[in-house]
Design a protein around this motif. Sequence first.
Motif, PDB file in Angstrom:
ATOM      1  N   PRO A 171       0.841  -1.217   0.000  1.00  0.00           N
ATOM      2  CA  PRO A 171       0.000   0.000   0.000  1.00  0.00           C
ATOM      3  C   PRO A 171       0.865   1.251   0.000  1.00  0.00           C
ATOM      4  O   PRO A 171       1.826   1.353   0.755  1.00  0.00           O
ATOM      5  CB  PRO A 171      -0.800  -0.140   1.305  1.00  0.00           C
ATOM      6  N   ARG A 172       0.511   2.165  -0.927  1.00  0.00           N
ATOM      7  CA  ARG A 172       1.267   3.400  -1.042  1.00  0.00           C
ATOM      8  C   ARG A 172       0.973   4.290   0.159  1.00  0.00           C
ATOM      9  O   ARG A 172      -0.162   4.593   0.470  1.00  0.00           O
ATOM     10  CB  ARG A 172       0.884   4.125  -2.331  1.00  0.00           C
ATOM     11  N   ARG A 173       2.042   4.684   0.770  1.00  0.00           N
ATOM     12  CA  ARG A 173       1.896   5.514   1.958  1.00  0.00           C
ATOM     13  C   ARG A 173       1.644   6.950   1.539  1.00  0.00           C
ATOM     14  O   ARG A 173       2.380   7.514   0.713  1.00  0.00           O
ATOM     15  CB  ARG A 173       3.157   5.443   2.811  1.00  0.00           C
ATOM     16  N   ASN A 192       5.176  11.228   9.103  1.00  0.00           N
ATOM     17  CA  ASN A 192       5.568  11.972  10.298  1.00  0.00           C
ATOM     18  C   ASN A 192       6.203  13.309   9.950  1.00  0.00           C
ATOM     19  O   ASN A 192       5.954  14.329  10.606  1.00  0.00           O
ATOM     20  CB  ASN A 192       6.531  11.129  11.133  1.00  0.00           C
ATOM     21  N   GLY A 193       7.030  13.324   8.888  1.00  0.00           N
ATOM     22  CA  GLY A 193       7.673  14.569   8.488  1.00  0.00           C
ATOM     23  C   GLY A 193       6.679  15.614   8.040  1.00  0.00           C
ATOM     24  O   GLY A 193       6.813  16.804   8.377  1.00  0.00           O
ATOM     25  N   TYR A 232       3.367  20.554   9.024  1.00  0.00           N
ATOM     26  CA  TYR A 232       2.078  21.216   9.189  1.00  0.00           C
ATOM     27  C   TYR A 232       1.981  21.936  10.535  1.00  0.00           C
ATOM     28  O   TYR A 232       1.386  23.013  10.636  1.00  0.00           O
ATOM     29  CB  TYR A 232       0.945  20.200   9.063  1.00  0.00           C
ATOM     30  N   VAL A 233       2.553  21.326  11.564  1.00  0.00           N
ATOM     31  CA  VAL A 233       2.524  21.958  12.883  1.00  0.00           C
ATOM     32  C   VAL A 233       3.289  23.276  12.861  1.00  0.00           C
ATOM     33  O   VAL A 233       2.856  24.285  13.447  1.00  0.00           O
ATOM     34  CB  VAL A 233       3.115  21.000  13.941  1.00  0.00           C
ATOM     35  N   PHE A 234       4.416  23.304  12.154  1.00  0.00           N
ATOM     36  CA  PHE A 234       5.227  24.520  12.124  1.00  0.00           C
ATOM     37  C   PHE A 234       4.587  25.622  11.272  1.00  0.00           C
ATOM     38  O   PHE A 234       4.732  26.802  11.577  1.00  0.00           O
ATOM     39  CB  PHE A 234       6.632  24.202  11.592  1.00  0.00           C
ATOM     40  N   ILE A 235       3.918  25.256  10.193  1.00  0.00           N
ATOM     41  CA  ILE A 235       3.331  26.281   9.329  1.00  0.00           C
ATOM     42  C   ILE A 235       1.940  26.689   9.785  1.00  0.00           C
ATOM     43  O   ILE A 235       1.408  27.692   9.293  1.00  0.00           O
ATOM     44  CB  ILE A 235       3.269  25.808   7.858  1.00  0.00           C
TER      45      ILE A 235
END
Length: 304
Positions: free
Chosen positions: A15-17, A23-24, A29-32
């Motif tokens: 399955p394509r992740r 996680n990266g 997203y948290v930083f922006i």
Amino acid sequence: MATITAPTPQVRKEPRRKIWTSNGALIAYVFILPYVLFFTIFRIIPALYGIVLSFGEYSLGGSLELLGLDNYRRLFADELFWNALKVTGIYAAVAIPMTVAISLAMAQLCNRVMRGMSFYRSIFFLPVVTSPVLSGLVFIWIFSPDGPLNWVLGSVGIPATNWLQSSFWVLPSLALVSAWMNFGYNMLILLAGMLAIPQDYYEAAQLDGANAWQRFVKMTLPLLKPALFFVLVLETVKSFQVFDTIYVMTGGGPVRASYTLTYMIYDQGFGYFDFGYASAAGVVLLVITLIFSLIQRRLVGRSH
């Protein structure tokens, strides 16, 4: 006799992740997220509310009465608006080529290896971090009848001119101030684009007999189109939205010769408290800026 065919082995597909669930990506997203929230609250929401406000009349008591297209009908019938639009167009026609040309020339000047070049690049960037109000006050003195500019011109026999009180010279003078304030930032963008061009191209062209001007026109400019497009769009937005230097240096004068559309929006909104009418002018300014940016995208930013 029947031919027996070996069964084709089934390859199990992993399955394509999803990239956006890694996680990266989640950390990114948290930083922006703070910037996205800040941009949404202080940019997008006020812009959308300004569009809504342009269709109504806002009172200082906080009530909004929708009027449909009345503000736009009034705007397009107002001679003050057309004069402000004409002044804005003339200013942009002078400021954009002047700023881009100076930025391009300074970037080409800094695109060489020599001792102390990093220091010169830092010096050229100083006007960008200088306060626009302070820059305006300094240039009021420079352009004054007894200022250094008239002194230099007088030494070669050119009569003194009151630059900021002349209906003809006030916009070129303001455009020159804008070019001085903005060329450092544009210079770094164009310089980064020049440094990304492989030197092998220039060496091959030099071996073919191309001089410095031919290498600049035939190689540097075409390969610099992405950076040049960004600078053009940036200067277009700045030119159509110029306000701070006009507010400090001329106040829209003389006889509204520097009364740009942005200054009209400020004057109608905060001078006469006609927020709906000012918002309608702001929406028109937004559309004009967008149209010019799209035209530049087609003429300059198009990739071949």
